[in-house]
Scaffold this active site. Structure first.
Site, PDB file in Angstrom:
ATOM      1  N   GLU A  80      14.563 -15.575  -0.252  1.00  0.00           N
ATOM      2  CA  GLU A  80      14.978 -16.603   0.702  1.00  0.00           C
ATOM      3  C   GLU A  80      13.941 -17.723   0.809  1.00  0.00           C
ATOM      4  O   GLU A  80      14.269 -18.822   1.280  1.00  0.00           O
ATOM      5  CB  GLU A  80      15.177 -15.992   2.088  1.00  0.00           C
ATOM      6  CG  GLU A  80      16.329 -15.000   2.181  1.00  0.00           C
ATOM      7  CD  GLU A  80      16.368 -14.332   3.541  1.00  0.00           C
ATOM      8  OE1 GLU A  80      15.621 -14.797   4.445  1.00  0.00           O
ATOM      9  OE2 GLU A  80      17.099 -13.349   3.710  1.00  0.00           O
ATOM     10  N   ASP A 127       0.834  -1.200   0.000  1.00  0.00           N
ATOM     11  CA  ASP A 127       0.000   0.000   0.000  1.00  0.00           C
ATOM     12  C   ASP A 127       0.870   1.251   0.000  1.00  0.00           C
ATOM     13  O   ASP A 127       1.866   1.335   0.722  1.00  0.00           O
ATOM     14  CB  ASP A 127      -0.893  -0.021   1.247  1.00  0.00           C
ATOM     15  CG  ASP A 127      -1.875   1.126   1.289  1.00  0.00           C
ATOM     16  OD1 ASP A 127      -2.712   1.222   0.370  1.00  0.00           O
ATOM     17  OD2 ASP A 127      -1.801   1.935   2.241  1.00  0.00           O
TER      18      ASP A 127
END
Length: 566
Positions: A280, A231
């Site tokens: 990751e 956002d």
């Protein structure tokens, strides 16, 4: 007028083009994904309190699988006082009781994965709620509190500090600053809020803010989410010194002009650090930027190879139903994304703008429309616009209810409105409630299956005519908008030429008509009010409205789109 598209020579496809397409196919699910936005409070209400919730969303996941989307983006469901429909977050690691529990969130994610759907959650890093623990402590501890450095607290101007620190205005209207009261009861410093006063902006120059959001990312990635919609992605970093704007027009909505509080270059290092975290985790986790920028070239900065994966194309969303304007923004969008090797990300509606079925029902004029307009015209254009969007290279976002052809509800009484900008002057138009009315699922009376009981509550009232637009009413009707979406997504999923890619091959077409080819697929769009006769370029796959044949020629109806296979 007759246009013989079948005689247009087809450009040969080079080995490089083929290799590029093959690389796209195996390089990231997001490159051609169709992602469906769920606004939880308006999607499905499982407990009958009138507010949608996570168990409600969970119960409707099979509907989304059958619709044919690839992923679901959930608007905020975090613990929040709900001053701005959950975009004022008090606790980023908790589910607000109105939506359920963390166990409900976990179950939703697991169910979605079992159905082959990915889950993207909203992340709100520009600001918190004023009820966030950090901000509350900063107020309690007063001037000198270390917590104040994590927000933008500043002394006021004037003899007694009675004036705001600068002339910035809130997107929701009024000053972007609110003055605090010190613990001893005297007037204190001011704090910055680019949106509502209940949404103080974080100061991203403070390392604790960056550390906290890296932790929040890991929390939800460990829960199994497949990505984040970021956002106000363009708003995190402010220009040094927070300079005045002077006579500059501050109300160019959400960064469509150059602003010292939007689209600062410093945001990109934040997203580079996030990209490293996403990499990751297995399964190609992604992030998409809600970044309102002056140009598509500036938007492309957010999706460079070491930053975010997608960025909403708001320039496309704001384009009028006009062939020349649409072609220009399509070309500029694809050209801007090419150097950064990112997919274009198309969108027509969301929870902050007027639904495109209503936008196209009115004369051109922005993304916030207050008039109902010509409903039949708007729906016809909306159906055509959707097929155009789904035929373009890249990813596409759908907003809940657009597959039902829902219009905005433009006549909501003032007393039921909840959009915070409705209650403040000179900001956004304040009519976002019109696109947030709960969905109609079934039945002939409100809440139309949104909640478990006939005649039960819904947090915003639904119009009587929505009985005809419910999922139940449209299912199985070959002329319905719902079945058009289902068919379009099925074709897009099975037709190799659709989805990921970088180019369209424009074909000659009369004024007001768009015609382009992608491998053995052709898309024709008539944006005019007049029928256009042409020679069919192959076998019809799908059309937004019925096609007719006159004297051996196919007639493309006004405001329509059709798909063809060679």
């Amino acid at each position: 007028m007759t246009q013989n598209l079948a005689d247009t020579s087809r450009p040969s496809r080079t080995a490089t083009d083929a290799a590029s397409a093959a690389a796209d196919a195996g390089r990231g699910w997001w490159r051609d994904a169709v992602i469906y936005q769920v606004y939880p409070r308006s999607f499905a209400d499982a407990n009958g309190d009138g507010m949608g919730d996570l168990p409600g969303v969970r119960s409707r996941l099979p509907y989304l699988r059958d619709l044919g989307v690839d992923a679901v983006w959930l608007s905020p469901f975090y613990a929040s006082p709900q001053a701005d429909a959950g975009y004022d977050v008090a606790d980023y690691r908790a589910v607000d009781p109105m939506f359920g529990t963390l166990l409900d969130a976990d179950g939703l994610i697991r169910d979605a994965h079992e159905l082959g759907l990915r889950i993207i959650v909203d992340l709100v890093p520009n600001h918190s709620s004023d009820q966030h623990e950090w901000f509350q402590r900063a107020l309690r501890e007063g001037p000198g509190s270390a917590l104040r450095d994590r927000y933008h607290f500043r002394a006021g101007q004037g003899v007694d500090g009675e004036l705001p620190p600068n002339d910035w205005e809130s997107i929701f209207g009024g000053p972007a600053w609110t003055r605090t009261t010190d613990p001893d009861g005297t007037p204190g410093d001011w704090y910055l809020h680019l949106f509502a006063p209940e949404q103080p902006d974080f100061d991203w120059d403070h390392p604790a803010v960056a550390d906290e959001f890296r932790s929040i990312l890991r929390f939800w990635l460990d829960m199994g989410v497949d990505g984040f919609r970021v956002d106000v992605a363009h708003g995190l970093v402010k220009a040094p010194g927070l300079p005045d704007l002077g006579t500059h027009d501050q109300l160019k909505l959400l960064g469509n002009d150059v602003m010292p509080f939007f689209d600062q270059d410093g945001v990109h290092e934040i997203y580079r650090s996030w990209r490293r975290i996403l990499q990751e985790y297995p399964g190609q986790r992604i992030a998409v930027a809600e970044a309102w920028t002056p140009t598509v070239e500036r938007t492309a900065n957010y999706v460079r190879p070491d930053e975010l994966h997608q960025a909403f194309n708001f320039q496309y969303l704001g384009t009028s139903w006009d062939a020349a304007e649409l072609r220009a923004v399509i070309d500029s969008s694809l050209a801007a994304m090419r150097p950064v090797d990112a997919p274009a990300t198309w969108v027509l509606s969301n929870h902050d703008v007027t639904r495109h079925a209503t936008r196209f029902a009115n004369p051109p004029g922005g993304t916030q429309i207050r008039e109902r307009g010509d409903r039949e015209l708007g729906l016809r254009r909306a159906r055509a616009a959707t097929l155009l969007m789904l035929a373009l290279p890249g990813s596409a976002y759908l907003y809940q209810g657009e597959e039902l052809g829902l219009p905005d509800v433009t006549d909501l009484p003032d007393e039921v409105r909840q959009d915070p900008s409705f209650f403040r002057a000179n900001g956004q138009d304040g009519f976002r409630d019109g696109c947030r009315v709960p969905l109609p699922w079934s039945g002939t009376s409100a809440p139309y299956g949104f909640g478990p009981a006939e005649g039960g509550p819904s947090w915003l009232p639904q119009p009587a005519e929505w009985a005809e637009l419910s999922v139940e009413a449209q299912t199985g009707d070959p002329t319905s908008t719902l079945e058009l979406y289902r068919s379009a997504l099925a074709v897009r999923r099975t037709h190799a030429a659709l989805g990921a890619g970088r180019e369209v091959d424009w074909l000659p077409a009369p004024e007001g008509v768009l015609a382009f080819r992608r491998e053995d697929f052709t898309c024709l769009v008539n944006t005019t009010a007049q029928p256009v006769r042409f020679t069919a370029p192959g076998t019809l796959l799908l059309a937004s409205t019925d096609l007719t044949v006159v004297d051996g020629e196919t007639v493309l109806a006004p405001d329509s789109t059709s798909w063809w296979a060679a």
